[in-house]
Design an enzyme around this catalytic site. Sequence first.
Site, PDB file in Angstrom:
ATOM      1  N   GLY A   1      -6.774  -0.635  -4.740  1.00  8.08           N
ATOM      2  CA  GLY A   1      -6.501   0.699  -5.282  1.00  8.08           C
ATOM      3  C   GLY A   1      -5.352   0.713  -6.274  1.00  8.08           C
ATOM      4  O   GLY A   1      -5.448   1.279  -7.364  1.00  8.08           O
ATOM      5  N   ARG A   2      -4.256   0.056  -5.919  1.00  7.98           N
ATOM      6  CA  ARG A   2      -3.065   0.119  -6.786  1.00  7.98           C
ATOM      7  C   ARG A   2      -3.175  -0.797  -8.005  1.00  7.98           C
ATOM      8  O   ARG A   2      -2.260  -0.858  -8.814  1.00  7.98           O
ATOM      9  CB  ARG A   2      -1.811  -0.179  -5.962  1.00  7.98           C
ATOM     10  CG  ARG A   2      -1.879  -1.423  -5.103  1.00  7.98           C
ATOM     11  CD  ARG A   2      -0.776  -1.443  -4.047  1.00  7.98           C
ATOM     12  NE  ARG A   2      -0.886  -2.560  -3.126  1.00  7.98           N
ATOM     13  CZ  ARG A   2      -1.601  -2.552  -2.012  1.00  7.98           C
ATOM     14  NH1 ARG A   2      -2.295  -1.482  -1.675  1.00  7.98           N
ATOM     15  NH2 ARG A   2      -1.620  -3.607  -1.215  1.00  7.98           N
TER      16      ARG A   2
ATOM     17  N   LYS B   1     -11.844   5.099  -4.303  1.00 12.90           N
ATOM     18  CA  LYS B   1     -12.530   3.839  -4.020  1.00 12.90           C
ATOM     19  C   LYS B   1     -13.341   3.964  -2.722  1.00 12.90           C
ATOM     20  O   LYS B   1     -14.501   3.617  -2.679  1.00 12.90           O
ATOM     21  CB  LYS B   1     -11.485   2.731  -3.905  1.00 12.90           C
ATOM     22  CG  LYS B   1     -12.060   1.381  -3.580  1.00 12.90           C
ATOM     23  CD  LYS B   1     -10.954   0.343  -3.471  1.00 12.90           C
ATOM     24  CE  LYS B   1     -11.507  -0.950  -2.894  1.00 12.90           C
ATOM     25  NZ  LYS B   1     -10.456  -1.947  -2.669  1.00 12.90           N
TER      26      LYS B   1
ATOM     27  N   GLU C   1      -7.169  13.775   1.461  1.00 11.68           N
ATOM     28  CA  GLU C   1      -6.631  14.658   0.420  1.00 11.68           C
ATOM     29  C   GLU C   1      -7.657  14.849  -0.699  1.00 11.68           C
ATOM     30  O   GLU C   1      -7.879  15.966  -1.181  1.00 11.68           O
ATOM     31  CB  GLU C   1      -5.334  14.075  -0.167  1.00 11.68           C
ATOM     32  CG  GLU C   1      -4.180  13.935   0.808  1.00 11.68           C
ATOM     33  CD  GLU C   1      -4.203  12.625   1.589  1.00 11.68           C
ATOM     34  OE1 GLU C   1      -5.279  11.970   1.702  1.00 11.68           O
ATOM     35  OE2 GLU C   1      -3.134  12.245   2.112  1.00 11.68           O
TER      36      GLU C   1
ATOM     37  N   GLU D   1       3.650  -0.856  -1.517  1.00 13.07           N
ATOM     38  CA  GLU D   1       2.434  -0.948  -0.703  1.00 13.07           C
ATOM     39  C   GLU D   1       1.955  -2.403  -0.647  1.00 13.07           C
ATOM     40  O   GLU D   1       1.327  -2.818   0.315  1.00 13.07           O
ATOM     41  CB  GLU D   1       1.327  -0.039  -1.286  1.00 13.07           C
ATOM     42  CG  GLU D   1       0.259   0.329  -0.270  1.00 13.07           C
ATOM     43  CD  GLU D   1      -0.653   1.468  -0.706  1.00 13.07           C
ATOM     44  OE1 GLU D   1      -0.677   2.519  -0.047  1.00 13.07           O
ATOM     45  OE2 GLU D   1      -1.355   1.307  -1.720  1.00 13.07           O
TER      46      GLU D   1
ATOM     47  N   LYS E   1      -2.828   7.862   8.843  1.00 16.52           N
ATOM     48  CA  LYS E   1      -4.101   8.584   8.678  1.00 16.52           C
ATOM     49  C   LYS E   1      -4.698   8.925  10.035  1.00 16.52           C
ATOM     50  O   LYS E   1      -5.140  10.048  10.274  1.00 16.52           O
ATOM     51  CB  LYS E   1      -5.097   7.725   7.889  1.00 16.52           C
ATOM     52  CG  LYS E   1      -4.731   7.526   6.440  1.00 16.52           C
ATOM     53  CD  LYS E   1      -5.848   6.782   5.726  1.00 16.52           C
ATOM     54  CE  LYS E   1      -5.399   6.315   4.367  1.00 16.52           C
ATOM     55  NZ  LYS E   1      -6.338   5.414   3.727  1.00 16.52           N
TER      56      LYS E   1
ATOM     57  N   HIS F   1      23.611  10.592 -15.427  1.00 20.05           N
ATOM     58  CA  HIS F   1      24.362  11.772 -14.988  1.00 20.05           C
ATOM     59  C   HIS F   1      23.981  12.165 -13.575  1.00 20.05           C
ATOM     60  O   HIS F   1      24.189  13.309 -13.163  1.00 20.05           O
ATOM     61  CB  HIS F   1      24.109  12.917 -15.969  1.00 20.05           C
ATOM     62  CG  HIS F   1      24.450  12.528 -17.372  1.00 20.05           C
ATOM     63  ND1 HIS F   1      25.739  12.618 -17.870  1.00 20.05           N
ATOM     64  CD2 HIS F   1      23.701  11.977 -18.352  1.00 20.05           C
ATOM     65  CE1 HIS F   1      25.743  12.164 -19.118  1.00 20.05           C
ATOM     66  NE2 HIS F   1      24.528  11.776 -19.429  1.00 20.05           N
TER      67      HIS F   1
HETATM   68  O1  F6P Z   1      -3.728   5.422   1.767  1.00 14.88           O
HETATM   69  C1  F6P Z   1      -3.334   4.495   0.828  1.00 14.88           C
HETATM   70  C2  F6P Z   1      -4.456   4.209  -0.043  1.00 14.88           C
HETATM   71  O2  F6P Z   1      -5.377   3.496   0.703  1.00 14.88           O
HETATM   72  C3  F6P Z   1      -4.064   3.449  -1.306  1.00 14.88           C
HETATM   73  O3  F6P Z   1      -4.020   2.093  -1.128  1.00 14.88           O
HETATM   74  C4  F6P Z   1      -5.108   3.905  -2.254  1.00 14.88           C
HETATM   75  O4  F6P Z   1      -4.736   3.667  -3.578  1.00 14.88           O
HETATM   76  C5  F6P Z   1      -5.188   5.372  -1.911  1.00 14.88           C
HETATM   77  O5  F6P Z   1      -5.055   5.401  -0.519  1.00 14.88           O
HETATM   78  C6  F6P Z   1      -6.456   6.074  -2.351  1.00 14.88           C
HETATM   79  O6  F6P Z   1      -7.598   5.500  -1.805  1.00 14.88           O
HETATM   80  P1  F6P Z   1      -9.036   5.876  -2.336  1.00 14.88           P
HETATM   81  O7  F6P Z   1      -9.151   5.492  -3.757  1.00 14.88           O
HETATM   82  O8  F6P Z   1      -9.992   5.101  -1.459  1.00 14.88           O
HETATM   83  O9  F6P Z   1      -9.228   7.361  -2.170  1.00 14.88           O
END
Ligand code: F6P
Length: 554
Positions: A273-274, A212, A218, A359, A518, A390
């Site tokens: 995002g979620r 987004k 990452e 979150e 971050k 188990h």
């Molecule tokens: O760091 C958490 C977060 O901001 C989440 O809320 C989000 O889903 C994820 O990172 C990924 O964010 P993006 O889609 O902007 O890469």
Amino acid sequence: MHHYLKPLDATQQPAWQALRTQREQMQAFSLREAFAADPQRFQRYSLNSGGLFLDYSKNLIDARSQQLLVELAEQMNLRQAIEQLFAGAPLNASENRPALHTALRRPIGDRVLVDGVDVMPQVHRVLAQMTELVQRIHNGLWRGFSEKPITDVVNIGIGGSFLGPQLVSEALLPFAQRGVRCHYLANIDGSEFHELTAELCAETTLFIVSSKSFGTLETLKNAQAARRWVLAQGARESDLHRHFIAVSSNRQAAVAFGIAEENIFPMWDWVGGRYSLWSAIGLPIALAIGMGNFKELLSGAYEMDQHFLSAPFAENMPVLLGLLGVWYGDFWDSHSHAILPYDHHLRNFNQHLQQLDMESNGKRVRQDGSPVSCGTGPVIWGGVGCNGQHAYHQLLHQGTQLIPADFIVPVTSYNPLADHHQWLYANCLSQSQALMCGKTRAEAEAELRAQGLAEEEVQRLAPHKAIPGNRPSNTLVLERVSPQRLGALIALYEHKVFVQSVIWGINAFDQWGVELGKELGKNVYGHLTGQEPGPAKDGSTQGLIEFFRARHRG
Ligand code: F6P
């Protein structure tokens, strides 16, 4: 000022006070006795919606507690909050945005205004854009640098740009279309990249950079690595548009990264995002199961949305699940909640719910910045049954904590094998039964005596064999894990989380805590690589940096 900016304090509501008293009066409440006393209890505390059947009769509630919980929701203006959510009010107040994931599943012709602009035409334009891409790939018309059709799609994304799509494409594996395989690359750990690319051929691989913000470390590092990999496998710079597309609300950053304009799928600030799997972030889902099934997923979620909007609270599935969570967390001292799907394809459901719930509701101040005066979101955890039986179920049965659980099970398996599914279903039911009924000390003693043990031995073993029971659970039954039912199931939990956020007066749609990690990550990286002068902020971090620097070999 909108009421969500100056939320009421739940603990000051008459229903909250009454629930406290009610809780005290229920000290000796027994689920076994409640069932014995009321032959209608199962019918009374179960309901059907969106193709989901919810049995919530194994909860520590009676008519009065349910009524008081519903009154609490009313006193917290939940009805108005739900309407505002769907209407696009800026409920994400700290970021001054609406949270309009529900708009993503609305049919053509509906109107949803954001800043006076109807967003529905954009939503359906992007769905059409997705349809075109999916068709091109499925029909072998999208070709890689050597003109071979695409066979593998790698979604590069993390958090909401990973967990929802992964859950759904994994859960709907029986609906997978032949010809294209979907993979996920989330972590910055090079092992993940190496293991995945070792299986792939760049000529026939398409990467979706799914972010987004288009600013997530990452994701950007993995996207750069993927670009180097594609070039190293023989592609030229001018071929890259055949191997990279993006989904982002930050078009500029995607273009700056080198994604061709026509390969960028938009998403919007007003989708969290979620909550984004329903948008173009769901492209890997659509590629895995086809656009028809993706639309079924949306329609299942839409059905749950309509139920949430219109059903009276006492018959409203997300409202009831949300209120039960408040009941246990704030009145029964429960701090975690287990998600226990009895379905191989839903084995990672709890991972998506962890982000969705933790979150969203892992917050300690209310919308107006004042501290909350009650507990908020629980720890969400769990895993697939029977495996969990188990492993960690022991703690559910005899540990000292009260951990409510959601059992989720389909009636029909896509892979029937002898009588395995009957056994799976039976195990699901018997676990919730064992949690509820337990085994009294007297029953344990009687069993031991029946085995012919001496009385001394009976007394020695009985405390270990007694199981307290009275441990609450919900059971959600789906006819089968279909796109539509899964859509409804995920939307159910989204709304449950929202209900709780309204009761607690918190913002379910921001995540400022994540930002600190971050920022510090960049700072520590600077120290680790010598780009940042002086020692790290604290002795422990500095010591660990030195340990790494003294030994690092690549
Ligand atoms: O760091 C958490 C977060 O901001 C989440 O809320 C989000 O889903 C994820 O990172 C990924 O964010 P993006 O889609 O902007 O890469």
